[in-house]
Design a protein around this motif. Sequence first.
Motif, mmCIF file in Angstrom:
data_model
loop_
_atom_site.group_PDB
_atom_site.id
_atom_site.type_symbol
_atom_site.label_atom_id
_atom_site.label_comp_id
_atom_site.label_asym_id
_atom_site.label_seq_id
_atom_site.Cartn_x
_atom_site.Cartn_y
_atom_site.Cartn_z
ATOM 1 N N ALA A 548 15.520 -10.723 11.802
ATOM 2 C CA ALA A 548 14.102 -11.003 12.033
ATOM 3 C C ALA A 548 13.246 -10.439 10.906
ATOM 4 O O ALA A 548 12.242 -11.050 10.501
ATOM 5 C CB ALA A 548 13.653 -10.403 13.367
ATOM 6 N N SER A 552 9.982 -11.976 8.194
ATOM 7 C CA SER A 552 8.655 -11.412 8.421
ATOM 8 C C SER A 552 7.668 -12.005 7.432
ATOM 9 O O SER A 552 8.030 -12.453 6.343
ATOM 10 C CB SER A 552 8.687 -9.883 8.267
ATOM 11 N N ARG A 914 5.648 -5.722 13.386
ATOM 12 C CA ARG A 914 6.792 -6.022 12.517
ATOM 13 C C ARG A 914 8.142 -5.661 13.139
ATOM 14 O O ARG A 914 9.155 -5.624 12.453
ATOM 15 C CB ARG A 914 6.644 -5.325 11.152
ATOM 16 N N PRO A 916 9.636 -7.219 16.276
ATOM 17 C CA PRO A 916 9.537 -8.101 17.447
ATOM 18 C C PRO A 916 10.540 -7.768 18.541
ATOM 19 O O PRO A 916 10.238 -7.951 19.725
ATOM 20 C CB PRO A 916 9.797 -9.494 16.858
ATOM 21 N N SER A 959 5.362 -10.826 12.167
ATOM 22 C CA SER A 959 6.529 -11.703 12.326
ATOM 23 C C SER A 959 6.112 -13.143 12.071
ATOM 24 O O SER A 959 4.959 -13.522 12.266
ATOM 25 C CB SER A 959 7.128 -11.565 13.724
#
Length: 1048
Positions: A548, A552, A914, A916, A959
């Motif tokens: 993830a 970002s 940042r 998630p 995100s």
Amino acid sequence: MTVPRLSIREIDSAITQYNLFLSQSHPSHPLRPACVYALAKARLGRYEQSNQEESDVSDLDNLKAILSLFESILLRPRSLPEPQHIDEFFSALTFALIKRSKKHPEHVIYAAKYLRHLRNQPHAASGFSRHVVTTSLVNMLVIQLMSETETSNVLQNTEEVAVICHELLISDPSDDDTTTSLTLLSNIVSSKILPLIPDQQFDRRLDRVIECLRLAKIHKPELRRAHFALAHCLCARYSTTLVNDDYEEITSILDEIIASSPPGDSQDEDIATEAQEIVTVIARFRSSAHKSPEYMEEAIYRDRAFRRSFPAEHLLNSNIAGRMEDFEKQRFSNFGSTEAFEASSSNSPLSQPKPVTFHNPEFVRMGKKGELLEGLLSGIRNGDVVKIDEAVEKGRSILASFAPTHPLASTLFELFGRVLDEAFKRTHKVQYLDESISTRRQVLGRPSQPSREERFSTLLKLSTCLLARCRVTSSPSHRIQDIVEALKLFSRCAKDETATLPDRCQCACLWAYFARASRHSSVSTAYENAMSLMQDALHFAPTLQLQAAAFSEASTFSSVVFNSAPLDYASYQVDLHQHGKAIETLERGRALLWSEMRRLRTSVDQLLQADPDLGNTFAAVNRDLEELTKSIPPSRNLNIDDSGADDLRAADPFGRLLLKQRMLVKERNNLISQIRTLPGFGSFLTSASFDTLRSAASSGPVIIINHSAWRSDILILLHNAPPSLIPTSDDFYNRTTELKDRLSESRNKYGLDSSHYDKFLASVLVELYKLVGEPVINRLRRLKVPEQSRIWWCPTSAFCSLPLHAMGPIPSDDGETRYFLDLYICSYTPTLSALIQSRNCDSGSRSLDRPSILLVAQPDPSLPTVEGEIQVIQRLDTNVTSLISEAATPTATIDGFQHHRFVHVACHGTLEARKPFDAGFELYGNERLTLLEIVRSHLPTAEFAFLSACHTAEATEGSVKDEVLHLVAAVQFCGFRSVVGTMWAMADMDGQDLAKHFYKSMFPKREKGEQVPYYKRSAGALHDAVKKLRRKRGVTLERWVNFVHYGA
């Protein structure tokens, strides 16, 4: 025939007579060849009898005798004495040369030449066996090699020695002379072939040396020096070819040498020390050359093993500490902060690892010149250098002092290119840019190209310089030439397998962007490369949290281009009227994390019928990979098959996790390839086709909004008709982007409960209606979609944060205020596949039974009305299991999810900027049930979840919105088919009222019409409840707009 034992005076007299005859006779005289032969024999006799003082004269006479003998052989070979007499002569001459070779090394060349002649004779009349001649030739060639400096000659002679040793091994591997010859070959290989200098001009000659040493390893397992020489040659080849099979063979050989070194044997210990040095350096070399995280982990492993084995003052240990810091920085660059994995992880500024090499004068000299260029670069960049022209001229002088053909020169050329880049930025003088481009072209155009590590960087820098020149050149033709060349370079970078997947993917995205901007023919190819690499790059990081982080939001141009590539490609396909393809692209390129996790849970029922063994293996690998991917810290004991884990070359838990993940991904890809060969499985786990995706609209149209800077479009997906396209205005992208940004700023500045925010939200809804709502309503009416039908929104980019369901108010003749949700029952879906799956997992007749409900609630002084919400749920006419206060722990909640079709959660919801996967529900004792813990669950019988908490349908700050990483999506992923959530923080008092109206609609006292599963009633129930909440006195706009429905 033997040479008479004459005195030197008598021999000199005979030589004089022979020379006199040769000078006076005609070249065709029948006795001339015999005279030449006699002369040669006489000179050889003199050579053998000469004393030390006369050796120089004898040597000179010997050279003349050699030439005389060759002349006689060439002129009249049939007139010479019988062949065995010539061989006797050759033998005597050769071994006389060998005896004197120590004092006269130049004799070695001739001795080797004559030994080659003797080896090729089919008889043994010389008095020496072929074996003796062969081993003697090895000795001569090795002596010759000791003084050779030309790489080509070294390889040629080493190859010859290897061919001879190969013959000895085949004929008699146990012979002592064979062992001696192999030892000599091994020593010369170790001293003459540089193991890690890239771009040496190796060819098949080195391959033959390797072939011989591999045979020696089989026949002479005790000859460790030969094993080491084999690894040495493989290192040399690997430095140029980067073939991983060579690397694996190198490390296998060297590890065996290290492990089998007996203590107390100084010679073996020396070889083991060399082996440890080489295996450490080759691991670093591979890590630098390929930029692969798993290769870096092995380099860390090797470095730490070396530090444990050797004292701190060892030469190689002197730079390991700095190198380890570079590795940590590279980990940071690859994966962001790794604090959870490694206490020593550095958060210092990013930097690339420095190439590691042997300590020798060439590298030291290059390093000093590099430092001078680095000084010029930093001086210009920091503004310390005022006279930039003089600094650039000094850089030219530094570069000129280093031979451009040297294998290491490319590093200096690239540094000077960076100096010129900075000079152009400071002065805007195009000549600096021209010279920068010329310098990098020289690097790429030299026969000895830059190392593969440097090549990618050089290609990328050259492409950006060419694009920079495009912007300042006035010549259209030159501009086109530069653009075309830049695009070719981006293409090469995208296909460079030594670079990291994220770097290659960004290059492909830049290629697509600039190809489209210049209307180049490679646009589609570039976008396809970008899409493929984007999916591959997903596995670059081992865990969901790190994956993830790779998606970002970032403000750099390349990051923006990367994140928008799927939307841009879809907009390009719409340009080409390929609407179905555009929908396929959006599905393929968005919500990649959710899509990949769904692929890990793909059904194997049909596969088990076709091939049970393959199906079971694939299911097991999927389970292991999912468990690892969703792991929280790597130190956690994972419930996965750890067979073969002892072979992982990992220095710490993070390295172990990464290497295990790479092993599973590789195995899974191999299994998928096997599965696709089965009849009927050719499309197994390929991207969904449009025909499959259109089934998402089986219960109502799905409205897709593609938000791209190139062109934005609204596509209405229909079940039994082609997609319906609604073009947008030219300023649509900028206006909607501004709406999203200003809405977020207003919320942060004034707060949700402020009148300022409520007024601004109202203006946003009006603007959204003009941009989206009105054209969509008009099109739905044209398509004859009845009002009060269900419709689904599938938004992208900025629209993921905008309340499309509440657009309005809609102008009406009766004066009643209506919003979009008054006309249609709205739901959202992260992707079309998620919506399809929410319908596919129907549990049949059981869904028609009134479900039991799990109530998870955490009363809190800041949530005073949660108690009232609890009472609403507990009074429902169905079974309710309550987890309240201390009973509401993360473990108990997840366990409760497993046993209930319906879930109602009432507590605080939290977001972490940042991060998630750290979003979650605040439960008892401030314990948090995080998004990551939720997605680890698999709930095949779950149906509906009401998430009465803040931010449950809101993505965390930073995100990428198109990844849709929020709690509602997580709950939907793990099995719940329908979910109610919130777009931002919710007012505590609304939970009780909304729940009362919602469940009253969901569980009516009297059923009307055809029964449908209860979870499918949830969208209508929310629709009714929100309308009633909206009518309540004092309820502000943001309070009722907040609630959204996802899923079936």
